[in-house]
Write an enzyme that holds these catalytic residues in place. Structure first.
Site, mmCIF file in Angstrom:
data_model
loop_
_atom_site.group_PDB
_atom_site.id
_atom_site.type_symbol
_atom_site.label_atom_id
_atom_site.label_comp_id
_atom_site.label_asym_id
_atom_site.label_seq_id
_atom_site.Cartn_x
_atom_site.Cartn_y
_atom_site.Cartn_z
ATOM 1 N N ARG A 23 33.692 41.707 43.860
ATOM 2 C CA ARG A 23 34.517 41.310 42.703
ATOM 3 C C ARG A 23 35.008 39.867 42.823
ATOM 4 O O ARG A 23 36.096 39.546 42.334
ATOM 5 C CB ARG A 23 35.721 42.246 42.529
ATOM 6 N N ARG B 149 39.490 38.500 37.583
ATOM 7 C CA ARG B 149 40.775 38.092 36.986
ATOM 8 C C ARG B 149 41.669 37.262 37.882
ATOM 9 O O ARG B 149 42.597 36.619 37.399
ATOM 10 C CB ARG B 149 41.534 39.334 36.526
ATOM 11 N N ASP C 5 28.273 44.975 35.272
ATOM 12 C CA ASP C 5 29.110 46.107 35.670
ATOM 13 C C ASP C 5 28.202 47.291 35.975
ATOM 14 O O ASP C 5 27.143 47.444 35.356
ATOM 15 C CB ASP C 5 30.112 46.477 34.567
ATOM 16 N N TYR D 286 31.757 58.935 36.420
ATOM 17 C CA TYR D 286 32.250 58.355 35.158
ATOM 18 C C TYR D 286 31.708 59.128 33.952
ATOM 19 O O TYR D 286 32.425 59.355 32.973
ATOM 20 C CB TYR D 286 31.878 56.874 35.055
HETATM 21 O O1 CP3 Z 1 32.124 39.678 41.063
HETATM 22 C C1 CP3 Z 1 31.555 40.783 41.139
HETATM 23 O O2 CP3 Z 1 31.711 41.567 42.095
HETATM 24 C C2 CP3 Z 1 30.521 41.147 40.090
HETATM 25 C C3 CP3 Z 1 30.961 41.876 38.953
HETATM 26 C C4 CP3 Z 1 31.333 43.347 39.002
HETATM 27 C C5 CP3 Z 1 32.134 43.931 37.986
HETATM 28 N N1 CP3 Z 1 32.177 45.286 38.200
HETATM 29 C C6 CP3 Z 1 32.781 43.232 36.858
HETATM 30 C C7 CP3 Z 1 34.032 43.809 36.345
HETATM 31 C C8 CP3 Z 1 30.930 44.374 39.860
HETATM 32 C C9 CP3 Z 1 30.098 44.307 41.135
HETATM 33 C C10 CP3 Z 1 31.467 45.584 39.336
HETATM 34 C C11 CP3 Z 1 31.215 46.908 39.944
HETATM 35 C C12 CP3 Z 1 31.988 48.068 39.477
HETATM 36 N N2 CP3 Z 1 32.388 48.372 38.215
HETATM 37 C C13 CP3 Z 1 32.341 49.154 40.285
HETATM 38 C C14 CP3 Z 1 31.982 49.294 41.741
HETATM 39 C C15 CP3 Z 1 32.783 48.383 42.576
HETATM 40 C C16 CP3 Z 1 34.085 48.906 43.071
HETATM 41 O O3 CP3 Z 1 35.076 48.196 42.882
HETATM 42 O O4 CP3 Z 1 34.082 49.969 43.666
HETATM 43 C C17 CP3 Z 1 33.041 50.079 39.508
HETATM 44 C C18 CP3 Z 1 33.650 51.384 39.991
HETATM 45 C C19 CP3 Z 1 33.048 49.582 38.192
HETATM 46 C C20 CP3 Z 1 33.602 50.237 36.976
HETATM 47 C C21 CP3 Z 1 34.705 49.430 36.425
HETATM 48 N N3 CP3 Z 1 34.559 48.223 35.781
HETATM 49 C C22 CP3 Z 1 36.079 49.746 36.425
HETATM 50 C C23 CP3 Z 1 36.674 50.985 37.054
HETATM 51 C C24 CP3 Z 1 36.738 48.716 35.755
HETATM 52 C C25 CP3 Z 1 38.170 48.651 35.358
HETATM 53 C C26 CP3 Z 1 39.085 48.568 36.483
HETATM 54 C C27 CP3 Z 1 39.739 47.231 36.555
HETATM 55 O O5 CP3 Z 1 39.669 46.619 37.625
HETATM 56 O O6 CP3 Z 1 40.347 46.841 35.542
HETATM 57 C C28 CP3 Z 1 35.775 47.747 35.409
HETATM 58 C C29 CP3 Z 1 36.045 46.475 34.733
HETATM 59 C C30 CP3 Z 1 35.482 45.252 35.413
HETATM 60 N N4 CP3 Z 1 34.205 45.068 35.816
HETATM 61 C C31 CP3 Z 1 36.194 44.051 35.659
HETATM 62 C C32 CP3 Z 1 35.287 43.147 36.250
HETATM 63 C C33 CP3 Z 1 35.523 41.726 36.692
HETATM 64 C C34 CP3 Z 1 37.659 43.857 35.302
HETATM 65 C C35 CP3 Z 1 37.988 42.552 34.728
HETATM 66 C C36 CP3 Z 1 38.118 42.420 33.241
HETATM 67 O O7 CP3 Z 1 38.567 43.337 32.531
HETATM 68 O O8 CP3 Z 1 37.809 41.308 32.817
#
Ligand code: CP3
Length: 328
Positions: free
Chosen positions: A12, A16, A60, A137
């Protein structure tokens, strides 16, 4: 491969906590960033100014669900919401086993753009969600604490469960191969929530499907990641992966010993440590480096994704510290 210092990147790392990411998010939704290759390219490049040793594709893990026939959205403050969570065998049978060119072409276009811009400066890591984490999910409809519905299907309807997992595994397998063909030089499989399972259940209900995903990937290194997986490490290793992810709950020296020194390991600083003053961050980072003992094959990372409020300056200082303290 010989390295001059322990490589470091952060899960990640584009997100943000970075002001330039928040600025783009004021103009675009998360899905717009993911679905517009030029924007995905821009966001992927943002954290490189911190000196990290890899870029991770901005996308994602949930993106394949939409073309498979299970649309979702990222709802404000709630995280992902799958519009029609899977409850029945009929819904599973209706899911499409897509080729990534159908419906995920924008991700492959982003990979091509990013690989071209990087030109080998640092490797590009592609990724996908693992079958269990994606299934959770799909079945729960969003985030979950106890994974009750997911496990209910697993235990009570094993045929439906295996049909769902097989479809997800085949889509993810194809998707990772397509990312590699488009220019990803490494791929990570995120099984973020699989630590919910006992070893016996992992072996029975999950491991064969992960082995299907990872079995045929020989062109690039594979990182196999999960959290809460202390009791699953050997089983995850046996399912596949050149690099096994360790979260902070497992002491890195123990985890590596169990995984075996013929594999590499990735981890495992607690992401919350980055909220502490720099001397504390360095103390904890040094502990991770000491646990790796200078052995080749340690990729420094956090034990899970970087948290949204993390101070950027601390992240930059951590990257510099890991490079200095591990210089060979
Ligand atoms: O920089 C990176 O790592 C690449 C981008 C990336 C995102 N999601 C963008 C994202 C990666 C590798 C992921 C993987 C992801 N997505 C996982 C596995 C990684 C982990 O943390 O275990 C999971 C479970 C998801 C599903 C997901 N996407 C959730 C649960 C959420 C919401 C939770 C939150 O943090 O708000 C997301 C949203 C998401 N995906 C964001 C980002 C940068 C949040 C930022 C935003 O809303 O702009």
């Amino acid at each position: 491969m010989e390295v001059d210092a322990t490589p470091i990147w952060m899960m990640r790392q584009a997100g943000r906590y970075m002001p330039e990411y928040r600025a783009l998010r004021e103009k675009h939704t998360l899905l717009e960033l993911c679905k517009t290759p030029e924007l995905a390219r821009e966001v992927t490049m943002q954290p490189l100014r911190l000196g990290v040793d890899a870029a991770i594709l901005f996308a994602d893990i949930l993106l394949p669900l939409e073309p498979m026939g299970a649309p979702f959205e990222f709802a404000k403050g709630e995280g992902p919401v799958v519009h029609e969570p899977i409850k029945s065998r009929a819904q599973i049978d209706a899911l499409r086993v897509i080729n990534p060119e159908e419906g995920l072409g924008y991700v492959l276009d982003a990979v091509k753009l990013i690989a071209k811009e990087l030109g080998g400066r640092v490797p590009l890591i592609g990724f996908a969600g693992a079958p269990f984490t994606l299934a959770s999910y799909l079945i729960e409809g969003g985030k979950s604490t106890h994974f009750t519905k997911t496990k209910r299907m697993m235990y009570a309807e094993p045929d439906a469960w295996n049909a769902l997992m097989a479809k997800l595994a085949e889509v993810v397998r194809r998707y990772l191969h397509a990312q590699i063909a488009a220019g990803a030089e490494c791929v990570q499989l995120f099984d973020s929530w699989v630590g919910q399972l006992s070893p016996a259940d992992y072996r029975e209900y999950v491991q064969p499907h992960v082995a299907h995903v990872l079995g045929g990937i020989t062109e690039v290194p594979v990182i196999h990641f999960g959290t809460g997986t202390h009791s699953l490490l050997e089983l995850q290793r046996d399912a596949g992966g050149d690099v096994i992810g360790l979260d902070w709950r497992t002491p890195l020296e123990d985890g590596w010993k169990r995984v075996g020194y013929d594999r590499a390991v990735q981890g495992n600083l607690d992401p919350t440590v980055l909220f502490a003053p720099l001397d504390v961050v360095k103390k904890h980072a040094k502990r991770v480096l000491d646990a790796a003992g200078g052995r080749a094959g340690h990729v420094f990372n956090l034990g899970h994704g970087i948290l949204p409020e993390t101070p950027v300056d601390t992240v930059k200082a951590l990257v510099d510290y890991v490079h200095e303290a591990s210089a060979r």
